[in-house]
Design an enzyme around this catalytic site. Structure first.
Site, PDB file in Angstrom:
ATOM      1  N   MET A 108       0.841  -1.201   0.000  1.00  0.00           N
ATOM      2  CA  MET A 108       0.000   0.000   0.000  1.00  0.00           C
ATOM      3  C   MET A 108       0.875   1.251   0.000  1.00  0.00           C
ATOM      4  O   MET A 108       0.395   2.353   0.223  1.00  0.00           O
ATOM      5  CB  MET A 108      -0.934   0.002   1.207  1.00  0.00           C
ATOM      6  N   GLY A 109       2.180   1.073  -0.256  1.00  0.00           N
ATOM      7  CA  GLY A 109       3.070   2.225  -0.375  1.00  0.00           C
ATOM      8  C   GLY A 109       3.535   2.754   0.968  1.00  0.00           C
ATOM      9  O   GLY A 109       3.405   2.109   2.003  1.00  0.00           O
ATOM     10  N   GLY A 125      10.854  -2.862   5.922  1.00  0.00           N
ATOM     11  CA  GLY A 125      10.087  -4.116   5.926  1.00  0.00           C
ATOM     12  C   GLY A 125       9.678  -4.484   4.507  1.00  0.00           C
ATOM     13  O   GLY A 125       9.892  -5.616   4.047  1.00  0.00           O
ATOM     14  N   HIS A 126       9.105  -3.509   3.790  1.00  0.00           N
ATOM     15  CA  HIS A 126       8.762  -3.749   2.379  1.00  0.00           C
ATOM     16  C   HIS A 126      10.018  -4.116   1.587  1.00  0.00           C
ATOM     17  O   HIS A 126       9.995  -4.989   0.722  1.00  0.00           O
ATOM     18  CB  HIS A 126       8.170  -2.486   1.743  1.00  0.00           C
ATOM     19  N   ASP A 148       2.053  -9.550   8.760  1.00  0.00           N
ATOM     20  CA  ASP A 148       0.602  -9.757   8.647  1.00  0.00           C
ATOM     21  C   ASP A 148       0.366 -11.259   8.524  1.00  0.00           C
ATOM     22  O   ASP A 148       0.051 -11.775   7.448  1.00  0.00           O
ATOM     23  CB  ASP A 148       0.071  -9.009   7.423  1.00  0.00           C
ATOM     24  N   ARG A 165       2.060   2.730   9.316  1.00  0.00           N
ATOM     25  CA  ARG A 165       1.234   3.457  10.296  1.00  0.00           C
ATOM     26  C   ARG A 165       2.059   3.970  11.488  1.00  0.00           C
ATOM     27  O   ARG A 165       1.567   4.810  12.239  1.00  0.00           O
ATOM     28  CB  ARG A 165       0.095   2.569  10.804  1.00  0.00           C
TER      29      ARG A 165
HETATM   30  P1  AMP Z   1       1.451  -3.025   3.421  1.00  0.00           P
HETATM   31  O1  AMP Z   1       2.002  -1.961   2.536  1.00  0.00           O
HETATM   32  O2  AMP Z   1       1.392  -2.638   4.864  1.00  0.00           O
HETATM   33  O3  AMP Z   1       0.154  -3.596   2.901  1.00  0.00           O
HETATM   34  O4  AMP Z   1       2.489  -4.220   3.385  1.00  0.00           O
HETATM   35  C1  AMP Z   1       2.892  -4.807   2.174  1.00  0.00           C
HETATM   36  C2  AMP Z   1       3.645  -6.072   2.466  1.00  0.00           C
HETATM   37  O5  AMP Z   1       4.793  -5.776   3.269  1.00  0.00           O
HETATM   38  C3  AMP Z   1       2.808  -7.095   3.271  1.00  0.00           C
HETATM   39  O6  AMP Z   1       3.056  -8.404   2.769  1.00  0.00           O
HETATM   40  C4  AMP Z   1       3.331  -6.917   4.670  1.00  0.00           C
HETATM   41  O7  AMP Z   1       3.190  -8.069   5.472  1.00  0.00           O
HETATM   42  C5  AMP Z   1       4.799  -6.610   4.409  1.00  0.00           C
HETATM   43  N1  AMP Z   1       5.359  -5.904   5.564  1.00  0.00           N
HETATM   44  C6  AMP Z   1       4.883  -4.801   6.183  1.00  0.00           C
HETATM   45  N2  AMP Z   1       5.627  -4.483   7.252  1.00  0.00           N
HETATM   46  C7  AMP Z   1       6.607  -5.424   7.338  1.00  0.00           C
HETATM   47  C8  AMP Z   1       7.684  -5.659   8.237  1.00  0.00           C
HETATM   48  N3  AMP Z   1       7.918  -4.870   9.283  1.00  0.00           N
HETATM   49  N4  AMP Z   1       8.473  -6.735   8.002  1.00  0.00           N
HETATM   50  C9  AMP Z   1       8.248  -7.558   6.950  1.00  0.00           C
HETATM   51  N5  AMP Z   1       7.248  -7.387   6.060  1.00  0.00           N
HETATM   52  C10 AMP Z   1       6.435  -6.341   6.254  1.00  0.00           C
END
Ligand code: AMP
Length: 316
Positions: free
Chosen positions: A32-33, A38-39, A170, A207
């Site tokens: 979601m950008g 982590g991403h 997640d 967030r």
């Molecule tokens: P999001 O943009 O929050 O929807 O996350 C996109 C992807 O990045 C999802 O598969 C999340 O599980 C992964 N993600 C988000 N935060 C982390 C993190 N701290 N460590 C590893 N993967 C992450």
């Protein structure tokens, strides 16, 4: 060299057809950008394992309920492009810039039948993965996984990846997606990447940007409480009530305005709730959600919901 940003399905499909002709493998990282490290760990894994990597950036409206933060969710393409470029430089992967494509579609492009947040008025096709979507996150956010499963299916159909990368952050989402590809006979390998944390243990999240520095320091109690529970579990404490109280105390003692949404122990295979004692031969997924105020200011009315988890590994 700049990273191409594709915004329409027609251009994406044209590029995808060219890639098919070359028999190249495609990795896909849906996001979601407002990218963070982590991403980037997902993106790194994809770069190393595939000829090309597609990153989608799309704040998917169908996974938000009307009272959530769809409008305020951080969106900043320049920030995202800089995070990617700096990461590649720091990791000595700069020669991989031409292997990355960004897909950043509009809501209209992804929801051709139109979209409204009011679920009773929605039209079009939606996907539900029954059995693993109702508990934990799905209990507090009843339409969340319907939204996730729907957008991931659409993105899979658009990108047609060989491998798709999801974060353990997640954890329930990873189980929903694995069931989705199994049940709908989708021929894509699902790869799960460990949680990336900051130096204090806080799981990185877009967030986190809502939180003041003081709260950012305090919320590391979430990680500490999970670690404490894991140590107790490994030392033979298998009692759910007991472990739950340890976590609760640690969090509330840090800040009594932190409100625990849930602390849960679930079977790692089917997400069934464990109610009494953990079977150490099976282990458990320990997960939690906590509402924290965005700052310590007494007039602060906004709060953020943080999630985290820990896999309690089986032992003899
Ligand atoms: P999001 O943009 O929050 O929807 O996350 C996109 C992807 O990045 C999802 O598969 C999340 O599980 C992964 N993600 C988000 N935060 C982390 C993190 N701290 N460590 C590893 N993967 C992450």
């Amino acid at each position: 060299m700049s990273i191409p940003v594709i915004t329409d399905l027609q251009s994406l499909r044209k590029l995808r057809n060219e890639i098919s002709l070359k028999n190249q493998t495609v990795g896909f990282v849906p996001t979601m950008g407002y990218l963070h490290q982590g991403h980037m760990s997902l993106i790194k894994e994809s770069i190393l394992e595939n000829d090309l990597t597609f990153i989608s950036i799309f704040v998917n409206p169908s996974q938000f309920s009307p009272n959530e933060d769809l409008d305020t969710y951080p969106r900043d393409l320049d920030h995202d492009l800089n995070v990617i470029k700096n990461f590649l430089i720091n990791e000595n992967l700069n020669n991989n810039l031409d292997k990355i494509k960004i897909f950043k579609p509009s809501v209209n492009e992804m929801y051709p039948s139109g979209f409204t947040l009011d679920i009773s008025k929605q039209k079009g096709t939606f996907i539900e993965v029954l059995g693993v979507s109702e508990q934990l996150e799905g209990k507090t956010r009843p339409t969340f996984f319907r939204g996730v499963a729907t957008i991931v299916t659409k993105l899979f159909n658009a990108v047609k990846p060989t491998n798709a990368y999801f974060g353990q952050k997640d954890i329930q989402q990873t189980i929903v997606i694995k069931n989705l590809v199994k049940d709908l006979l989708i021929d894509i390998n699902i790869k799960i990447v460990p949680i990336i944390r900051n130096s204090n243990g806080l799981a990185l999240s877009s967030r986190n940007s809502y939180l003041s520095n003081e709260i950012l320091n305090q919320v590391t109690c979430i990680f500490q409480s999970l670690k404490l529970a894991n140590n107790n579990y490994l030392n033979g404490n298998l009692n759910i009530n007991n472990l739950t109280n340890l976590i609760k105390d640690k969090i509330i003692q840090t800040n009594q305005n932190f409100k625990i949404d849930y602390i849960s122990f679930n079977n790692p295979n089917n997400l069934d709730y464990i109610n009494d004692k953990i079977d150490k031969k099976i282990g458990a997924i320990l997960s939690l959600a906590v509402y924290v105020p965005n700052s310590t200011n007494l007039n602060e009315s906004k709060s953020t919901r943080l999630i985290d988890n820990w896999i309690l590994e089986p032992y003899n």
